[in-house]
Design a protein around this motif. Sequence first.
Motif: not given
Lengths: 346, 346
Positions: A94-98, A101, A116, A119-120, B3-5, B8, B94, B119-120, B233
């Motif tokens: 959730r923090a790094f992917c999209a 990404r 995972l 889901i993301e 490194y974060f989105r 975030i 989510r 976050i989402e 999920i």
Amino acid sequence: MTYFRDNIEKLDGYVPGEQPADADVIKLNTNENPYPPSPRVIDVLRNINPEKLRKYPQPFGDEFRTAAAKIHGVSPENIICTNGGDELLSLCVRAFCAADRALAYPVPTYSLYPVLAKIENCPAVEIPFDEQFNLPAKLAKTHAALTIVCNPNAPSATFVPINELASLADELNGVLLIDEAYADFAEDNAIRLIKDFDNVIILRSLSKGYSLAGLRFGYGIADRNLINGLIKIKDSYNADAIALAAAKAAVEDRRYFSDNIEKIKAERNRLTENLRKLGFKVARSHTNFVQAQWRSDAQELYEKLKSAGILVRYWKSPQLADKLRITVGTARQNDRLIEQLKNFGF
Amino acid sequence: MTYFRDNIEKLDGYVPGEQPADADVIKLNTNENPYPPSPRVIDVLRNINPEKLRKYPQPFGDEFRTAAAKIHGVSPENIICTNGGDELLSLCVRAFCAADRALAYPVPTYSLYPVLAKIENCPAVEIPFDEQFNLPAKLAKTHAALTIVCNPNAPSATFVPINELASLADELNGVLLIDEAYADFAEDNAIRLIKDFDNVIILRSLSKGYSLAGLRFGYGIADRNLINGLIKIKDSYNADAIALAAAKAAVEDRRYFSDNIEKIKAERNRLTENLRKLGFKVARSHTNFVQAQWRSDAQELYEKLKSAGILVRYWKSPQLADKLRITVGTARQNDRLIEQLKNFGF
């Protein structure tokens, strides 16, 4: 008509290993530790102060962080407590992917990773291991926002040398999550990398090495900037007061822990030898399970064992269909398995 | 470089209420129940079988689901167990929300909702309550994928009649999540709506009504299609074996539960009266806290109480700056609060 996002509606959820109600089943399918948790954990539960239940827990689990930091030679600020190792995986995706990404990982590995990603709703880049389960060179070239290497790997039980993970961390622009759920049974681990690399996160779990699968407790170790970012997105009180206290007692009982690990390693070697004698190909294991390769499809074997009251893990995928993943049990359980396989006429 | 989105990286995390280490502080800031949990919960911990810790828990918490289903007059398949009510909120955001699928809710309310939207990375549509905290008509027109109504609402302690929520569920095309974390202290609840509406999810928590904030246990009640989608999920074993067993014991002790609730309601009414006598405007509360409105900014009051060893909750936002949110404590704690306020010269 669905209320869910398309990616969720289409998702096949992760399928956990069977948990039979029958206590007589020999359960060698979900890599639980065959020995009970430290008696100090049971003491914590027996003597719990009801006030600990009534009040919200420490949001960051500071007492556990301090205890674990001491053991690993890091600072408490390098640690995040999670509701099982699985929660750390989910937080990182959730923090790094999209959508733009990606998540990357070598396969075959823990079958939760692709779930995972779905889901993301982020791309999943799967790079196949070679036959010897060496770290694939291509893994450094995926441009993924998050790369996960399970080390030791499941279900292969193999181990990638830490210097190769260091090189990978160095080459990557994104984050490298090293899933060390099984590291307690290996001869080395990657914790020292967090001093040199601000993009490395180590996952640890109390489910296997500490016999606490039922407690749901894991933690991450990383540079404090990564930890602080992950803390922002976790639930406020993701680790409960009992789990925090029990986990602290478990990791502090170093003697019980090492004795337990040594017993499992000895049994693992004996089980490996006995399976090889029966004609299975078994690579050296660095975990609390072995991967046993049969000369043909292993599904029938899996089913015959199940009928005989012995559960092991089987996946019907091209890379895994000729293999069984067998948890190292007690000496008696391992003997029963070997006996049963002999009864089948090997 | 991060490194974060982006969403975030920019996020300010949710700030939970203070948890002082000093046990002498009178803690009326996080809506914990002032009475201990049921003795049956403590018995469960004292008599826990170490096997429950060694093995993975039931993935869906079936024993708890069966117990809770009986209490609420629904089927076990209508229930999902979660790691605190917060996890259900996070799962729903989510599952239903995305960049083009908004989250909507009336404000002011639980300040976690906007954090989950960030976050989402989904739009958050905030519709202001009127002065009487009536359900805003506009809430039905947002086209949100997920609408959350906290009922009874925090921090206002007010209650929206269930027939109005039924009309809202009927008008919405998306999902209506009714956050009933405080419903144990109200005279009515929305559980009956799940029979008529396949888009309604009820959130329940054991943190307040059952004195188990430290255990982290909540659950959702909904049509089984919604439950099955959410189960896909969630983490495989999101609720731990101890929490599941303790939660079952807690909800089954109906007598202890009702006695506890009645005591709090009586104290709530007494506290309300006493605060009104001091000049606060206090609406009728349907929760285990009251919202006390002062004639001007309440920050100084909050700080003076804190210096005197009494913690209450204060938010420095335009709608809330003249108000204190005060948890209903024991008779003795409530008396101490009133006494202290009198000492300040009211």
